[in-house]
Design a protein around this motif. Structure first.
Motif, PDB file in Angstrom:
ATOM      1  N   VAL A  85     100.632 167.345  55.704  1.00 15.03           N
ATOM      2  CA  VAL A  85      99.186 167.295  55.463  1.00 15.03           C
ATOM      3  C   VAL A  85      98.489 168.511  56.079  1.00 15.03           C
ATOM      4  O   VAL A  85      97.636 169.148  55.434  1.00 15.03           O
ATOM      5  N   THR A  86      98.836 168.852  57.317  1.00 17.83           N
ATOM      6  CA  THR A  86      98.162 169.974  57.978  1.00 17.83           C
ATOM      7  C   THR A  86      98.485 171.292  57.283  1.00 17.83           C
ATOM      8  O   THR A  86      97.612 172.167  57.144  1.00 17.83           O
ATOM      9  N   GLU A  87      99.722 171.451  56.831  1.00 19.55           N
ATOM     10  CA  GLU A  87     100.069 172.686  56.125  1.00 19.55           C
ATOM     11  C   GLU A  87      99.419 172.749  54.744  1.00 19.55           C
ATOM     12  O   GLU A  87      99.085 173.836  54.260  1.00 19.55           O
ATOM     13  N   GLU A  88      99.205 171.604  54.120  1.00 21.27           N
ATOM     14  CA  GLU A  88      98.452 171.587  52.864  1.00 21.27           C
ATOM     15  C   GLU A  88      97.033 172.102  53.105  1.00 21.27           C
ATOM     16  O   GLU A  88      96.486 172.883  52.314  1.00 21.27           O
ATOM     17  N   TYR A  89      96.450 171.679  54.233  1.00 21.27           N
ATOM     18  CA  TYR A  89      95.106 172.139  54.579  1.00 21.27           C
ATOM     19  C   TYR A  89      95.115 173.627  54.940  1.00 21.27           C
ATOM     20  O   TYR A  89      94.225 174.387  54.523  1.00 21.27           O
ATOM     21  N   PHE A 179      87.814 152.138  57.749  1.00 18.54           N
ATOM     22  CA  PHE A 179      87.280 152.657  56.492  1.00 18.54           C
ATOM     23  C   PHE A 179      88.058 152.093  55.305  1.00 18.54           C
ATOM     24  O   PHE A 179      89.078 151.401  55.468  1.00 18.54           O
ATOM     25  N   ASP A 180      87.598 152.405  54.122  1.00 21.31           N
ATOM     26  CA  ASP A 180      88.195 151.904  52.877  1.00 21.31           C
ATOM     27  C   ASP A 180      89.435 152.734  52.543  1.00 21.31           C
ATOM     28  O   ASP A 180      89.333 153.844  52.027  1.00 21.31           O
ATOM     29  N   ARG A 181      90.622 152.207  52.876  1.00 21.45           N
ATOM     30  CA  ARG A 181      91.862 152.941  52.632  1.00 21.45           C
ATOM     31  C   ARG A 181      92.189 153.073  51.150  1.00 21.45           C
ATOM     32  O   ARG A 181      92.812 154.047  50.725  1.00 21.45           O
ATOM     33  N   GLN A 182      91.759 152.100  50.334  1.00 23.26           N
ATOM     34  CA  GLN A 182      91.974 152.201  48.897  1.00 23.26           C
ATOM     35  C   GLN A 182      91.177 153.372  48.322  1.00 23.26           C
ATOM     36  O   GLN A 182      91.666 154.118  47.470  1.00 23.26           O
ATOM     37  N   TRP A 183      89.949 153.538  48.802  1.00 20.63           N
ATOM     38  CA  TRP A 183      89.133 154.686  48.403  1.00 20.63           C
ATOM     39  C   TRP A 183      89.839 155.994  48.758  1.00 20.63           C
ATOM     40  O   TRP A 183      89.889 156.924  47.950  1.00 20.63           O
ATOM     41  N   LEU A 184      90.387 156.046  49.972  1.00 23.63           N
ATOM     42  CA  LEU A 184      91.084 157.256  50.407  1.00 23.63           C
ATOM     43  C   LEU A 184      92.279 157.558  49.495  1.00 23.63           C
ATOM     44  O   LEU A 184      92.477 158.709  49.083  1.00 23.63           O
ATOM     45  N   ALA A 185      93.059 156.517  49.179  1.00 18.00           N
ATOM     46  CA  ALA A 185      94.227 156.721  48.322  1.00 18.00           C
ATOM     47  C   ALA A 185      93.830 157.268  46.954  1.00 18.00           C
ATOM     48  O   ALA A 185      94.497 158.152  46.400  1.00 18.00           O
ATOM     49  N   GLU A 186      92.718 156.758  46.423  1.00 18.87           N
ATOM     50  CA  GLU A 186      92.265 157.215  45.100  1.00 18.87           C
ATOM     51  C   GLU A 186      91.723 158.645  45.165  1.00 18.87           C
ATOM     52  O   GLU A 186      92.021 159.472  44.300  1.00 18.87           O
ATOM     53  N   GLN A 187      90.931 158.951  46.192  1.00 20.32           N
ATOM     54  CA  GLN A 187      90.352 160.289  46.308  1.00 20.32           C
ATOM     55  C   GLN A 187      91.407 161.337  46.632  1.00 20.32           C
ATOM     56  O   GLN A 187      91.274 162.504  46.240  1.00 20.32           O
ATOM     57  N   ARG A 188      92.439 160.914  47.325  1.00 18.43           N
ATOM     58  CA  ARG A 188      93.526 161.841  47.691  1.00 18.43           C
ATOM     59  C   ARG A 188      94.202 162.418  46.439  1.00 18.43           C
ATOM     60  O   ARG A 188      94.712 163.542  46.456  1.00 18.43           O
ATOM     61  N   LYS A 189      94.191 161.654  45.354  1.00 15.08           N
ATOM     62  CA  LYS A 189      94.835 162.096  44.112  1.00 15.08           C
ATOM     63  C   LYS A 189      94.018 163.144  43.366  1.00 15.08           C
ATOM     64  O   LYS A 189      94.582 163.928  42.603  1.00 15.08           O
ATOM     65  N   VAL A 190      92.706 163.167  43.588  1.00 13.56           N
ATOM     66  CA  VAL A 190      91.844 164.004  42.742  1.00 13.56           C
ATOM     67  C   VAL A 190      91.073 165.073  43.515  1.00 13.56           C
ATOM     68  O   VAL A 190      90.562 166.016  42.909  1.00 13.56           O
ATOM     69  N   LEU A 191      90.973 164.951  44.837  1.00 15.01           N
ATOM     70  CA  LEU A 191      90.187 165.909  45.611  1.00 15.01           C
ATOM     71  C   LEU A 191      91.082 166.798  46.465  1.00 15.01           C
ATOM     72  O   LEU A 191      92.143 166.366  46.932  1.00 15.01           O
ATOM     73  N   SER A 192      90.641 168.011  46.694  1.00 14.51           N
ATOM     74  CA  SER A 192      91.340 168.892  47.625  1.00 14.51           C
ATOM     75  C   SER A 192      91.113 168.380  49.044  1.00 14.51           C
ATOM     76  O   SER A 192      90.124 167.686  49.325  1.00 14.51           O
ATOM     77  N   LEU A 193      92.031 168.749  49.956  1.00 13.18           N
ATOM     78  CA  LEU A 193      91.857 168.321  51.342  1.00 13.18           C
ATOM     79  C   LEU A 193      90.555 168.849  51.961  1.00 13.18           C
ATOM     80  O   LEU A 193      89.843 168.081  52.618  1.00 13.18           O
ATOM     81  N   PRO A 194      90.206 170.131  51.779  1.00  8.66           N
ATOM     82  CA  PRO A 194      88.941 170.592  52.362  1.00  8.66           C
ATOM     83  C   PRO A 194      87.742 169.764  51.902  1.00  8.66           C
ATOM     84  O   PRO A 194      86.854 169.452  52.701  1.00  8.66           O
ATOM     85  N   LEU A 197      87.781 166.232  53.532  1.00  6.79           N
ATOM     86  CA  LEU A 197      87.408 166.235  54.945  1.00  6.79           C
ATOM     87  C   LEU A 197      85.902 166.333  55.150  1.00  6.79           C
ATOM     88  O   LEU A 197      85.384 165.935  56.194  1.00  6.79           O
ATOM     89  N   THR A 198      85.192 166.874  54.166  1.00  9.25           N
ATOM     90  CA  THR A 198      83.737 167.005  54.306  1.00  9.25           C
ATOM     91  C   THR A 198      82.985 165.755  53.874  1.00  9.25           C
ATOM     92  O   THR A 198      81.835 165.559  54.260  1.00  9.25           O
ATOM     93  N   LEU A 199      83.619 164.896  53.089  1.00  4.33           N
ATOM     94  CA  LEU A 199      82.953 163.698  52.588  1.00  4.33           C
ATOM     95  C   LEU A 199      82.833 162.631  53.667  1.00  4.33           C
ATOM     96  O   LEU A 199      83.712 162.504  54.528  1.00  4.33           O
ATOM     97  N   PRO A 200      81.766 161.829  53.644  1.00  4.51           N
ATOM     98  CA  PRO A 200      81.738 160.621  54.482  1.00  4.51           C
ATOM     99  C   PRO A 200      82.729 159.601  53.930  1.00  4.51           C
ATOM    100  O   PRO A 200      82.831 159.431  52.714  1.00  4.51           O
TER     101      PRO A 200
END
Length: 368
Positions: A85-89, A179-194, A197-200
């Motif tokens: 994850v850190t190297e992806e960032y 926090f909502d882990r299901q939301w995180l799993a879904e956003q992880r598929k479509v959003l860049s890490l940067p 990290l900026t989203l609430p």
């Protein structure tokens, strides 16, 4: 050479309920650490080394005729996830990836390698993320370190609240709303890490707590390690089969933590102690209804002895072994309590609260 460390943690109250979105718990960071050291490798091959983990066992089970390896208790799984994850960032921040040697040193286990239950998987994830961010010259805030470590940890464990990650990142005493882990799993598929990290993050809230001057935290270890992941798995089965009872447990836990947080805000030790006892009863009811062995006989003895000397005590974390915590007036002489614990086979862990920087400078606000 880059060195970073992260403290272990203990849950004070709110266990099991906190795995549900938006439900709170109270945790504390402790002065035992996992240290991660990184240096450039000589050649094209890097190493991941840990003296404590060299004999680490891997758990597995049968699923039909297949052998399924459970990586959730394997510390190397969290280290590798943190690296990924850190190297992806780092790559998204236009940093060239390197080959390095990474060494882990842990104080969160005893000399024989048995876990104390201080959140070693979270601490090793946070320490690795911190060290790599410095290694790659990434300017990150505590909030960003938390989110990177939470993404990495959740990718391995899959069913935790990430409260232990928060304690390792922010230090001190905290009130944590998951926090909502299901939301995180879904956003992880479509959003860049940067961008992620900026989203609430929905429902996430991390609040530092001030501690009454007369509160002393005493920690006892039963000598029996427990697997949080497998205990949470069992509670998930109860949740599916008894939704009304489980929801009642959640709401009772939420009210208990709300009252306890108020005790911290007003500096009232009595309120904190009363709610620790209430939380213990809620967990005991959950254990009876689910058949999960949360408070083992030795944890029960730990609590009974502490109560005899005016302390409010309960199992910490998922239970099934590991540690118990006691909130007691700092003016109480602990010598007789310690003798009684020793006779029962309970070891006092000589730990203190670890603070990281100015505790008043952070407070991730809830989002809906």
């Amino acid at each position: 050479m880059i060195t970073a460390k992260a403290p272990g943690k203990l849950y004070i109250a709110g266990e099991y309920a906190v795995v549900e979105n938006g439900y709170p718990a109270i945790l504390v960071a402790l002065n035992q650490f996992i240290t991660c050291t990184i240096k450039n490798a000589n050649g094209e091959t890097g190493q991941i080394i840990s003296q404590q983990y060299q004999n680490n066992a891997v758990s597995w089970r049968r699923q039909g005729d297949e052998l399924i390896v459970d990586q959730r208790d394997n510390p190397f799984s969290y280290i590798l996830a943190a690296i990924k994850v850190t190297e992806e960032y780092a790559k998204a921040c236009h940093q060239e990836l390197k080959v390095y040697d990474l060494q882990i040193d842990s104080q969160l286990d005893n000399q024989s390698g048995r876990k104390y239950g201080l959140g070693s998987s979270a601490a090793v994830t946070v320490a690795t993320v911190r060290a790599l961010c410095e290694f790659y010259h990434l300017k990150v805030t505590k909030d960003q370190i938390f989110k990177l470590a939470a993404i990495a940890h959740f990718s391995v464990q899959g069913n935790g609240s990430l409260g232990d990650v928060a304690a390792s990142v922010y230090g001190g005493w905290i009130a944590y709303h998951s926090f909502d882990r299901q939301w995180l799993a879904e956003q992880r598929k479509v959003l860049s890490l940067p961008k992620l990290l900026t989203l609430p993050w929905p429902n996430l809230k991390i609040e530092p707590l001030s501690v009454p001057t007369n509160l002393k935290l005493v920690i006892g270890w039963t000598g029996k390690p427990a697997s949080t992941s497998r205990l949470v798995d069992k509670i998930a089965i109860f949740k599916a089969e008894h939704q009304v009872k489980y929801h009642q447990f959640l709401e009772n836990s939420r009210l208990c933590i709300k009252k306890m947080v108020q005790g911290f805000r007003t500096g009232d030790l009595r309120i904190i102690q009363d709610q620790i006892r209430t939380n213990r009863m809620l967990l005991a009811d959950l254990a009876r209804q689910s058949g999960v062995d949360i408070e083992t006989p030795l944890l029960k003895k730990l609590c009974q002895v502490a109560e005899q000397f005016g302390g409010a005590a309960k199992a910490s974390g998922a239970g099934g072994g590991d540690c118990g915590i006691v909130a007691i007036d700092s003016h109480v002489d602990l010598s007789h309590l310690m003798i009684a614990w020793q006779v029962a086979g309970i070891e006092r862990l000589p730990l203190t609260v670890h603070y990281i920087g100015d505790v008043q400078r952070y407070s991730l606000k809830p989002t809906r």
